[in-house]
Design a protein around this motif. Structure first.
Motif, PDB file in Angstrom:
ATOM      1  N   CYS A  27       0.834  -1.211   0.000  1.00 31.56           N
ATOM      2  CA  CYS A  27       0.000   0.000   0.000  1.00 31.56           C
ATOM      3  C   CYS A  27       0.865   1.256   0.000  1.00 31.56           C
ATOM      4  CB  CYS A  27      -0.945   0.017   1.199  1.00 31.56           C
ATOM      5  SG  CYS A  27      -2.361  -1.089   1.033  1.00 31.56           S
ATOM      6  N   GLN A  33      -4.368   3.480   1.195  1.00 30.02           N
ATOM      7  CA  GLN A  33      -4.652   3.399   2.629  1.00 30.02           C
ATOM      8  C   GLN A  33      -4.942   1.950   3.003  1.00 30.02           C
ATOM      9  OE1 GLN A  33      -4.828   6.139   4.836  1.00 30.02           O
ATOM     10  NE2 GLN A  33      -3.879   7.229   3.146  1.00 30.02           N
ATOM     11  N   TRP A  34      -4.881   1.652   4.290  1.00 30.24           N
ATOM     12  CA  TRP A  34      -5.220   0.321   4.786  1.00 30.24           C
ATOM     13  C   TRP A  34      -6.030   0.459   6.053  1.00 30.24           C
ATOM     14  CZ3 TRP A  34      -0.187   2.175   4.550  1.00 30.24           C
ATOM     15  CH2 TRP A  34       0.368   2.580   5.757  1.00 30.24           C
ATOM     16  N   ASN A  35      -6.678  -0.645   6.473  1.00 25.56           N
ATOM     17  CA  ASN A  35      -7.446  -0.664   7.716  1.00 25.56           C
ATOM     18  C   ASN A  35      -6.571  -1.152   8.857  1.00 25.56           C
ATOM     19  OD1 ASN A  35      -9.800   0.230   6.484  1.00 25.56           O
ATOM     20  ND2 ASN A  35     -10.462  -1.823   5.986  1.00 25.56           N
ATOM     21  N   CYS A  48      -1.642  -5.383   4.663  1.00 24.68           N
ATOM     22  CA  CYS A  48      -2.969  -4.984   5.144  1.00 24.68           C
ATOM     23  C   CYS A  48      -3.879  -6.200   5.244  1.00 24.68           C
ATOM     24  CB  CYS A  48      -3.566  -3.918   4.226  1.00 24.68           C
ATOM     25  SG  CYS A  48      -3.682  -4.367   2.481  1.00 24.68           S
ATOM     26  N   SER A  52      -9.140  -4.592   4.226  1.00 19.44           N
ATOM     27  CA  SER A  52      -8.592  -3.502   3.429  1.00 19.44           C
ATOM     28  C   SER A  52      -8.836  -3.810   1.954  1.00 19.44           C
ATOM     29  CB  SER A  52      -7.085  -3.366   3.693  1.00 19.44           C
ATOM     30  OG  SER A  52      -6.854  -3.013   5.036  1.00 19.44           O
ATOM     31  N   ARG A 108      -0.702   5.758   8.927  1.00 20.83           N
ATOM     32  CA  ARG A 108      -1.811   5.799   7.975  1.00 20.83           C
ATOM     33  C   ARG A 108      -1.852   7.114   7.212  1.00 20.83           C
ATOM     34  NH1 ARG A 108      -6.610   3.103  11.492  1.00 20.83           N
ATOM     35  NH2 ARG A 108      -5.884   0.984  11.267  1.00 20.83           N
TER      36      ARG A 108
END
Length: 112
Positions: A27, A33-35, A48, A52, A108
């Protein structure tokens, strides 16, 4: 917290690893973006989670066959085996580097 089961046969493969980055490696390269983040317990790859958009931790498993992951976030004590599809309790000394909430937010925001 996930329901823990008896550890699978793959837990003997767990190594103490140092996460290679402080964010999802792929990413970051893509500017995405990632969770949540997962750390490979074989090599330290940071990817991720499956929630994600890109699920890079799962992609890493598919390309390498490394079956065990753990969360990168502070306070989590579980591990997961992709092959046997089960959670297990991860010994404290084998848990990956813990990050503070502040450093997670910066990672993030700034892709690090």
């Amino acid at each position: 917290m996930p329901i823990m089961t008896e550890p699978c046969e793959h837990v003997v493969e767990i190594q103490q690893v140092t996460p290679r980055t402080s964010g999802c490696e792929e990413c970051i390269a893509l500017g995405e973006q990632w969770n949540e983040l997962r750390v490979c317990l074989s090599c330290g790859h940071v990817g991720c989670c499956e929630d994600s958009p890109h699920a890079h931790a799962f992609q890493h498993f598919n390309s390498t066959g490394h079956p065990l992951i753990a969360p990168f976030d502070r306070g989590e004590t579980w591990g997961w085996c992709y092959i046997d599809r089960r959670y297990f309790e991860l010994a404290r000394e084998l848990r990956p580097f813990s990050r503070s909430v502040l450093s997670s937010a910066f990672a993030r925001l700034f892709g690090r």
